[in-house]
Write an enzyme that holds these catalytic residues in place. Sequence first.
Site, PDB file in Angstrom:
ATOM      1  N   LYS A 153     -13.024 -31.440  77.009  1.00  0.00           N
ATOM      2  CA  LYS A 153     -13.944 -30.868  77.396  1.00  0.00           C
ATOM      3  C   LYS A 153     -14.271 -30.530  75.912  1.00  0.00           C
ATOM      4  O   LYS A 153     -13.560 -30.010  75.226  1.00  0.00           O
ATOM      5  CB  LYS A 153     -13.175 -29.941  78.118  1.00  0.00           C
ATOM      6  CG  LYS A 153     -14.549 -28.637  78.226  1.00  0.00           C
ATOM      7  CD  LYS A 153     -14.045 -27.391  78.686  1.00  0.00           C
ATOM      8  CE  LYS A 153     -14.933 -26.428  78.437  1.00  0.00           C
ATOM      9  NZ  LYS A 153     -15.744 -26.228  77.166  1.00  0.00           N
ATOM     10  N   CYS A 184      -8.768 -21.483  62.411  1.00  0.00           N
ATOM     11  CA  CYS A 184      -7.433 -21.341  62.303  1.00  0.00           C
ATOM     12  C   CYS A 184      -6.733 -20.858  60.788  1.00  0.00           C
ATOM     13  O   CYS A 184      -5.587 -19.917  61.511  1.00  0.00           O
ATOM     14  CB  CYS A 184      -6.678 -21.106  63.966  1.00  0.00           C
ATOM     15  SG  CYS A 184      -6.563 -23.220  64.097  1.00  0.00           S
ATOM     16  N   GLU A 189      -7.935 -11.486  64.155  1.00  0.00           N
ATOM     17  CA  GLU A 189      -8.397 -12.856  63.180  1.00  0.00           C
ATOM     18  C   GLU A 189     -10.156 -11.844  63.442  1.00  0.00           C
ATOM     19  O   GLU A 189     -10.442 -12.290  64.144  1.00  0.00           O
ATOM     20  CB  GLU A 189      -8.363 -13.831  63.981  1.00  0.00           C
ATOM     21  CG  GLU A 189      -8.361 -14.984  63.691  1.00  0.00           C
ATOM     22  CD  GLU A 189      -8.119 -16.385  64.240  1.00  0.00           C
ATOM     23  OE1 GLU A 189      -8.408 -16.632  65.533  1.00  0.00           O
ATOM     24  OE2 GLU A 189      -7.867 -17.036  64.048  1.00  0.00           O
TER      25      GLU A 189
HETATM   26  C1  UN1 Z   1      -6.871 -27.845  59.357  1.00  0.00           C
HETATM   27  O1  UN1 Z   1      -7.047 -27.444  58.764  1.00  0.00           O
HETATM   28  O2  UN1 Z   1      -7.791 -28.806  59.237  1.00  0.00           O
HETATM   29  O3  UN1 Z   1      -8.812 -24.522  65.258  1.00  0.00           O
HETATM   30  C2  UN1 Z   1      -6.707 -27.892  60.879  1.00  0.00           C
HETATM   31  C3  UN1 Z   1      -8.494 -24.560  63.571  1.00  0.00           C
HETATM   32  C4  UN1 Z   1      -6.378 -25.325  63.677  1.00  0.00           C
HETATM   33  C5  UN1 Z   1      -6.818 -26.862  62.993  1.00  0.00           C
HETATM   34  C6  UN1 Z   1      -6.866 -25.992  61.333  1.00  0.00           C
HETATM   35  N1  UN1 Z   1      -6.575 -25.579  65.068  1.00  0.00           N
HETATM   36  O4  UN1 Z   1      -8.675 -23.602  62.546  1.00  0.00           O
END
Ligand code: UN1
Length: 488
Positions: A184, A293, A390
């Site tokens: 998805k 993230c 966050e």
């Molecule tokens: C990165 O920092 O290159 O959704 C990858 C996000 C993380 C992946 C980060 N799961 O930002």
Amino acid sequence: MPDSVLEAPLQLKPANYVAGKWKPARSGRTYEKRNPARPTEIVGEFPASGEEDVNAAVEGAAKAFAGWSATPAARRAAVLMSAADVIDSRVEEIAADMTREMGKPLREARLEAARAAAIFRFFAGEAWRPKGEMFEQSMTGSTLYTVRRPLGVVGLITPWNFPAAIPAWKTAPALVYGNTVVLKVAQDAPLTGLHLAAALEEGGVPDGVLNLIIGRGSDVGTPLIRHPKVAAISFTGSVAVGHLVRDEATPLGKRVQLELGGHNPLIVMADADLARAVEAAYAGAFWSAGQKCTATRRIYVQATLYDEFRRRFLERIEGGKVGDPADPETEVGPLVNEHQLKDVLEAIERGKRDGGKVVVGGERVDEDAYLVAPTLFEDVADDAMLSREEVFGPVASLYRFHTLDEALERANAVEYGLSASIFTTNLATAQRFVNELEAGVLHVNSQTAGADVHVPFGGIKRSGFGPHEQGRAALEFYTEVVTVYQDA
Ligand code: UN1
């Protein structure tokens, strides 16, 4: 793969990919995807899929499983290698589409598109790596070994913020280990997902082995999680949704992997290389408009360096290029949609109400684009929302600390544990950070974002659940271990 595949003109269909066919949503419903840098521009009209589409995809994947899992791993890998070649040949097109649909600055979008090819290639290599361990039975000395088997149909739920890398790093291991996939992709980034599916189709993936569905979480994600023929769910997204996914899927006996948010600290010691620390703080906090993230949310600077760091960081922010993400010079582009824009602006207001001071930025800087200026707060209390929750945008806070003990304690004082950085030239300081910082990915003298393909990626504390992704860690999630006592 014949050469003509690489030369064929690209014809992406704005459709789901189900059992080897490109199909509209069964309901006929569609939605318009707009460019966050120019919201009047419609990027395309895509299927607003629902349960019937998910069911068809899962059935297709279930039917394809026996054949795919029995295919030699090296042949499965060959499909990934061919798809990687297709992606490589289209990096510019994929990057341009990614930028247009979700606003990632082109310079980062290009790297991400190329990264998807690298991910496919790394996982192709898994075909030649061990899939078990050999022992001796203790009573007889006869053969005793473990073997890893695919799980069956896996459901992959992916976000818009890394629309190439994350679908790639879930799909590639799932496929190489012999699973079939229902992927998805996010409503905010369908085109990039379509590029990946097209590359796999052209790379020769058999019908039903990879299925792609475009749609909303509630319309597509939920039926996927509940479907009895789906053995496992890998999800990347917010903590709130991730926990719903886990609570729904685990009682149904499904394996679950969650990659969730972060609240990632960057610690700058007085002995740090200041120029590099400033650069890392900027990139970590503001590239991709902070929509990672792994983005840096909290910057802790040792008191004796604080004023100098602050001055240099403000200069860097002043000099950074904010604006049209399609301009290859742009470092900070728009937020992905109006909803995210509203959330981030509200969080900035809340940060001010809580007593934080905006040092720079703090507002929308374009009438059309969902563009928020890189925003730096100061005087944010450790228990204020900005220090703990966050905010998915270009917003970071600066804090002063005195001792390493204090920095480590404050850095750890959140529920998240995804990534963290320290800048120091002292090896003992770096070692304490490595031993004590509570995060799944640690950086010494580099920014908090970034993830190499060949090593595990994932958070601890509330940032993750289940085995980590990428590298050989992916084997843990996408296979199950069977122990075999074999007597002649
Ligand atoms: C990165 O920092 O290159 O959704 C990858 C996000 C993380 C992946 C980060 N799961 O930002």
